[in-house]
Design a protein around this motif. Structure first.
Motif, mmCIF file in Angstrom:
data_model
loop_
_atom_site.group_PDB
_atom_site.id
_atom_site.type_symbol
_atom_site.label_atom_id
_atom_site.label_comp_id
_atom_site.label_asym_id
_atom_site.label_seq_id
_atom_site.Cartn_x
_atom_site.Cartn_y
_atom_site.Cartn_z
ATOM 1 N N LEU A 23 0.845 -1.109 0.055
ATOM 2 C CA LEU A 23 -0.028 0.075 -0.057
ATOM 3 C C LEU A 23 0.906 1.230 -0.237
ATOM 4 O O LEU A 23 0.740 2.378 -0.659
ATOM 5 C CB LEU A 23 -0.835 0.015 1.102
ATOM 6 C CG LEU A 23 -1.829 1.441 1.284
ATOM 7 C CD1 LEU A 23 -2.788 1.175 0.183
ATOM 8 C CD2 LEU A 23 -2.470 1.223 2.739
ATOM 9 N N LEU A 24 2.002 1.195 0.560
ATOM 10 C CA LEU A 24 2.977 2.325 0.674
ATOM 11 C C LEU A 24 3.527 2.451 -0.558
ATOM 12 O O LEU A 24 3.746 3.681 -0.991
ATOM 13 C CB LEU A 24 3.866 2.260 1.705
ATOM 14 C CG LEU A 24 3.186 2.354 3.458
ATOM 15 C CD1 LEU A 24 4.298 2.234 4.472
ATOM 16 C CD2 LEU A 24 2.644 3.884 3.492
ATOM 17 N N PHE A 31 1.622 9.436 -5.794
ATOM 18 C CA PHE A 31 2.045 10.876 -5.459
ATOM 19 C C PHE A 31 3.501 11.310 -6.033
ATOM 20 O O PHE A 31 3.707 12.337 -5.888
ATOM 21 C CB PHE A 31 2.037 11.116 -3.986
ATOM 22 C CG PHE A 31 0.691 10.947 -3.558
ATOM 23 C CD1 PHE A 31 -0.283 11.971 -3.757
ATOM 24 C CD2 PHE A 31 0.375 9.913 -2.559
ATOM 25 C CE1 PHE A 31 -1.670 11.817 -3.290
ATOM 26 C CE2 PHE A 31 -1.146 9.804 -2.003
ATOM 27 C CZ PHE A 31 -1.992 10.965 -2.351
ATOM 28 N N SER A 32 4.050 10.272 -6.636
ATOM 29 C CA SER A 32 5.124 10.592 -7.514
ATOM 30 C C SER A 32 4.964 11.539 -8.528
ATOM 31 O O SER A 32 3.969 11.574 -9.145
ATOM 32 C CB SER A 32 5.826 9.236 -7.852
ATOM 33 O OG SER A 32 7.130 9.696 -8.773
ATOM 34 N N THR A 33 5.930 12.441 -9.029
ATOM 35 C CA THR A 33 5.809 13.159 -10.067
ATOM 36 C C THR A 33 5.806 12.429 -11.402
ATOM 37 O O THR A 33 4.960 12.875 -12.428
ATOM 38 C CB THR A 33 6.819 14.206 -10.071
ATOM 39 O OG1 THR A 33 8.354 13.347 -10.179
ATOM 40 C CG2 THR A 33 6.987 15.288 -9.020
ATOM 41 N N VAL A 37 -1.871 7.211 -11.027
ATOM 42 C CA VAL A 37 -2.951 6.439 -10.065
ATOM 43 C C VAL A 37 -3.058 4.961 -10.771
ATOM 44 O O VAL A 37 -3.391 4.108 -9.912
ATOM 45 C CB VAL A 37 -4.173 7.146 -9.930
ATOM 46 C CG1 VAL A 37 -5.220 6.475 -9.153
ATOM 47 C CG2 VAL A 37 -4.027 8.397 -9.271
ATOM 48 N N LEU A 38 -3.072 4.898 -12.044
ATOM 49 C CA LEU A 38 -3.407 3.308 -12.608
ATOM 50 C C LEU A 38 -2.110 2.657 -12.426
ATOM 51 O O LEU A 38 -2.377 1.508 -11.681
ATOM 52 C CB LEU A 38 -3.511 3.642 -14.132
ATOM 53 C CG LEU A 38 -3.814 2.421 -14.939
ATOM 54 C CD1 LEU A 38 -5.085 1.861 -14.350
ATOM 55 C CD2 LEU A 38 -3.878 2.544 -16.425
#
Length: 110
Positions: A23-24, A31-33, A37-38
């Motif tokens: 999950l982490l 949230f990485s640049t 999300v997919l």
């Protein structure tokens, strides 16, 4: 607490910890640049949920087998169990010997 129950609890602890790690990982990717999300969903499914569901299923197989055997023994009535252990078949003769000899014995003449 029985040793088998302790082993089962440890197995679930490992599963929960691994799901937390994945999950982490997926949150870091979301949230990485450069992440999406997919990609985070795919990471959580392929690294976390699918492998751990397989581990839980395979790890629980012996417990399911024991439960099935226990239910089968409970369903069998005591009279049937005693009769089946005393008389393996319903015939009146031994299973190894024929009831009537089909081949007559022949003596050797000297």
């Amino acid at each position: 607490m029985s040793p088998k129950l302790q082993v089962a609890n440890k197995m679930y602890l490992i599963v929960i910890a691994w799901l937390y790690v994945t999950l982490l990982m997926s949150l870091a990717e979301a949230f990485s640049t450069q992440g999406t999300v997919l990609g985070a969903i795919v990471t959580f499914l392929l690294y976390g949920l699918l492998p751990m569901s397989l581990v839980v299923y395979l790890g629980g197989t012996p417990l399911r087998r024991k439960e099935i055997r226990r239910k089968q023994l409970q369903d069998a009535t005591p009279g049937e169990a005693a009769a089946s252990s005393v008389q393996p078949d319903a015939s009146g003769h031994s299973t190894g010997l024929p009831q009537e000899p089909t081949v007559p014995s022949v003596r050797k003449e000297t």
